[in-house]
Design a protein around this motif. Sequence first.
Motif, short mmCIF file in Angstrom:
data_model
loop_
_atom_site.label_atom_id
_atom_site.label_comp_id
_atom_site.label_asym_id
_atom_site.label_seq_id
_atom_site.Cartn_x
_atom_site.Cartn_y
_atom_site.Cartn_z
N HIS A 166 20.57 41.41 -9.49
CA HIS A 166 21.19 40.06 -8.94
C HIS A 166 22.60 39.86 -8.92
CE1 HIS A 166 17.16 38.97 -7.51
NE2 HIS A 166 16.78 39.05 -8.67
N GLU A 167 23.20 40.33 -9.87
CA GLU A 167 24.66 39.79 -10.14
C GLU A 167 25.18 41.07 -10.47
OE1 GLU A 167 25.98 36.79 -9.90
OE2 GLU A 167 23.95 36.27 -9.09
N GLU A 168 24.65 42.41 -10.57
CA GLU A 168 25.54 43.59 -10.87
C GLU A 168 25.03 44.82 -10.28
OE1 GLU A 168 24.48 41.83 -13.98
OE2 GLU A 168 22.28 42.71 -13.69
N VAL A 169 25.77 45.89 -10.10
CA VAL A 169 25.41 47.08 -9.60
C VAL A 169 26.02 48.22 -10.79
CG1 VAL A 169 25.73 46.41 -7.18
CG2 VAL A 169 27.66 47.36 -8.65
N THR A 170 25.06 49.32 -10.57
CA THR A 170 25.24 50.40 -11.44
C THR A 170 25.52 51.56 -10.56
OG1 THR A 170 23.79 49.87 -13.24
CG2 THR A 170 24.39 52.08 -13.29
N ILE A 171 26.86 52.04 -10.90
CA ILE A 171 27.45 53.07 -10.16
C ILE A 171 27.61 54.29 -10.77
CG2 ILE A 171 29.82 53.64 -8.94
CD1 ILE A 171 30.11 50.24 -9.33
N VAL A 224 28.85 47.14 -13.13
CA VAL A 224 29.85 46.23 -12.77
C VAL A 224 29.23 44.91 -12.39
CG1 VAL A 224 31.88 45.92 -11.42
CG2 VAL A 224 31.23 48.13 -12.36
N LYS A 225 29.96 43.85 -12.75
CA LYS A 225 29.65 42.46 -12.10
C LYS A 225 29.73 42.59 -10.55
CE LYS A 225 30.35 39.57 -16.12
NZ LYS A 225 31.13 38.42 -16.70
N ALA A 226 28.94 42.23 -9.83
CA ALA A 226 29.03 42.05 -8.33
C ALA A 226 28.22 40.97 -7.84
CB ALA A 226 28.33 43.34 -7.73
N GLU A 227 29.11 39.98 -8.24
CA GLU A 227 28.44 38.89 -7.44
C GLU A 227 28.26 38.49 -6.01
OE1 GLU A 227 30.90 36.28 -9.83
OE2 GLU A 227 29.87 36.54 -11.77
N PRO A 228 27.81 37.85 -5.32
CA PRO A 228 27.99 37.74 -3.86
C PRO A 228 29.30 37.60 -3.25
CG PRO A 228 25.96 36.65 -4.43
CD PRO A 228 26.81 36.84 -5.88
N GLY A 276 34.74 43.10 -13.81
CA GLY A 276 33.89 42.92 -15.16
C GLY A 276 32.93 44.10 -15.42
N ILE A 277 33.27 44.89 -16.28
CA ILE A 277 32.52 46.12 -16.70
C ILE A 277 31.75 45.74 -17.70
CG2 ILE A 277 32.27 48.35 -17.62
CD1 ILE A 277 35.26 48.84 -16.53
N GLU A 278 30.11 45.54 -17.36
CA GLU A 278 29.14 45.30 -18.25
C GLU A 278 28.75 46.45 -19.16
OE1 GLU A 278 27.27 42.41 -18.21
OE2 GLU A 278 28.94 41.73 -16.88
#
Length: 175
Positions: A120-125, A94-98, A145-147
């Motif tokens: 830097h801009e996303e995380v995997t869960i 998922v997009k995870a901006e600051p 935003g799901i990548e």
Amino acid sequence: MPATHHTLSVLVENKAGVLTRIAGLFARRGFNIYSLAVAPTDDERFSRITIVVDVESKPLEQITKQLFKLINVVKITELHPDEAVERELMLCTVKAEPATRGQVIELVGVFEGKIVDVGHEEVTIMMAGAPSKLDDFEELMRRYGIEDLQRTGRVALPRLDRGTARLHSVSGMVS
């Protein structure tokens, strides 16, 4: 008419080609397999195939009879959702901006998930749970935003018989 999901737990001999024959049987009948999970059991001679399929009850009975005719099929159990424990695993990037990272992390915690990779801009869960729980989490993540997303498909076992006996805790009775 809405789709009706039926979950079949099929115990099979752990031999080459069994999955192909089972999937072929569903394909010949024109049934869409919604979810399919296969894994060995505690006995290396057998595997359990969990199949979630969209069918009406009458055609399901026909396909169950035909599954039993396959030589490597040992046992078939239809698992009603109220009488089964169903779980699924999901990996979701998922997009995870600051500006939104804290919100994403908080939702992961609320849903009892785990962050398994950070960019830097996303995380995997990673999340495991009932399919409805994963559906709810996926819906909430869409706004960020799901990548990328991958789900394993449902696995299920019958609920254990609790009978009428009461459970007792060390400190007293639990109702």
